[in-house]
Design an enzyme around this catalytic site. Sequence first.
Site, PDB file in Angstrom:
ATOM      1  N   ASP A  34      44.924  43.960  35.391  1.00 41.99           N
ATOM      2  CA  ASP A  34      43.623  44.004  36.058  1.00 41.99           C
ATOM      3  C   ASP A  34      43.500  42.778  36.950  1.00 41.99           C
ATOM      4  O   ASP A  34      44.169  41.765  36.724  1.00 41.99           O
ATOM      5  CB  ASP A  34      42.488  44.019  35.030  1.00 41.99           C
ATOM      6  CG  ASP A  34      41.210  44.623  35.585  1.00 41.99           C
ATOM      7  OD1 ASP A  34      40.892  45.775  35.221  1.00 41.99           O
ATOM      8  OD2 ASP A  34      40.533  43.957  36.388  1.00 41.99           O
ATOM      9  N   ASP A  57      46.525  42.905  41.519  1.00 42.46           N
ATOM     10  CA  ASP A  57      45.852  43.972  42.257  1.00 42.46           C
ATOM     11  C   ASP A  57      46.733  45.216  42.258  1.00 42.46           C
ATOM     12  O   ASP A  57      47.913  45.148  42.631  1.00 42.46           O
ATOM     13  CB  ASP A  57      45.589  43.507  43.695  1.00 42.46           C
ATOM     14  CG  ASP A  57      44.640  44.420  44.450  1.00 42.46           C
ATOM     15  OD1 ASP A  57      44.716  45.650  44.266  1.00 42.46           O
ATOM     16  OD2 ASP A  57      43.823  43.909  45.242  1.00 42.46           O
ATOM     17  N   VAL A  58      46.172  46.371  41.858  1.00 45.90           N
ATOM     18  CA  VAL A  58      46.967  47.589  41.777  1.00 45.90           C
ATOM     19  C   VAL A  58      47.429  48.089  43.145  1.00 45.90           C
ATOM     20  O   VAL A  58      48.313  48.956  43.215  1.00 45.90           O
ATOM     21  CB  VAL A  58      46.210  48.730  41.062  1.00 45.90           C
ATOM     22  CG1 VAL A  58      46.017  48.404  39.602  1.00 45.90           C
ATOM     23  CG2 VAL A  58      44.889  49.040  41.759  1.00 45.90           C
ATOM     24  N   TYR A 146      34.658  58.809  46.300  1.00 42.64           N
ATOM     25  CA  TYR A 146      35.102  58.736  44.911  1.00 42.64           C
ATOM     26  C   TYR A 146      35.558  60.103  44.415  1.00 42.64           C
ATOM     27  O   TYR A 146      36.618  60.245  43.793  1.00 42.64           O
ATOM     28  CB  TYR A 146      33.966  58.197  44.043  1.00 42.64           C
ATOM     29  CG  TYR A 146      34.295  58.091  42.570  1.00 42.64           C
ATOM     30  CD1 TYR A 146      35.117  57.060  42.101  1.00 42.64           C
ATOM     31  CD2 TYR A 146      33.781  58.992  41.647  1.00 42.64           C
ATOM     32  CE1 TYR A 146      35.418  56.945  40.751  1.00 42.64           C
ATOM     33  CE2 TYR A 146      34.068  58.891  40.300  1.00 42.64           C
ATOM     34  CZ  TYR A 146      34.885  57.857  39.850  1.00 42.64           C
ATOM     35  OH  TYR A 146      35.182  57.749  38.517  1.00 42.64           O
ATOM     36  N   LYS A 150      39.338  61.254  43.066  1.00 46.10           N
ATOM     37  CA  LYS A 150      39.559  61.757  41.707  1.00 46.10           C
ATOM     38  C   LYS A 150      40.102  63.182  41.730  1.00 46.10           C
ATOM     39  O   LYS A 150      40.893  63.569  40.852  1.00 46.10           O
ATOM     40  CB  LYS A 150      38.273  61.671  40.891  1.00 46.10           C
ATOM     41  CG  LYS A 150      37.856  60.240  40.569  1.00 46.10           C
ATOM     42  CD  LYS A 150      38.904  59.530  39.714  1.00 46.10           C
ATOM     43  CE  LYS A 150      38.466  58.146  39.301  1.00 46.10           C
ATOM     44  NZ  LYS A 150      39.439  57.474  38.405  1.00 46.10           N
TER      45      LYS A 150
END
Length: 259
Positions: A34, A57-58, A146, A150
């Site tokens: 994270d 950071d992803v 969002y 998803k």
Amino acid sequence: MRPRVAVITGGASLIGLAVAERWIAAGGRIVLGDRSEDVRDEATAMLGGRGRFVIGDVTDDAHLMELVATAVEDFGGLDVVVTGPATFDDDGYASSRELWHRALDINLVSAARLTQIARPHLQPGAAIVYIASVSGRVSQPDRMVYNVTKAGLLMLARSGAQQLAADGIRVNTVSPGWTWSRNIERRYGSRARADEFAAEFQPLGRMADPEEIADAVMFAASGEARFMTGADLAVDGGYTALGPEALGQAAQKVPPIVG
């Protein structure tokens, strides 16, 4: 035999921490990733020597590679990948190209990239669990970006399930409904007020606890789900079971004229 090892992104979230607690309680080892520094001490204390908390950071492949390398080098392998980071920034059609790109990168692309980076280390019987959302299945007022990200995550899991089946690797999603989180606490203040809001959409009358989402993740990652791949587990209190009349509020608020 070594303990089962998992990597989780979005590991500082309440869901991520709940998964970590359950994973360790089951005898596993875990690496949480994270970008939040705020919960480092809390997470490290909870993990003890049975896990690692890695800041990063992803959207950076170097961070994802570090997570996988930490699992392999510190705990001897990798068996399960769980992805859970999310950004909720959303201006609908007014969203800038930059906002779209960042939301897609965090919510969707990071899951695909982590899967690819982890794949060489995953053996038959390994599991991948993407934390998706009921928002990937339905449209919602004032939300677009969002939901689109998803929805993409749901399809990523289905496509991944097909592509990785020959390697004995399962890919599934868990889709929470409204769930208690730090973001929800900031927006609604108290759990009681948040539950009152969620009761408008979830027949069970409250928000989910993070631990309830973690239970579904644990199942999807376990051998008990060994013949399940490309599936979505909705942990939403009945949200997606509702039809267009929802819980009947329209008829209550605007009753029909009789006689």
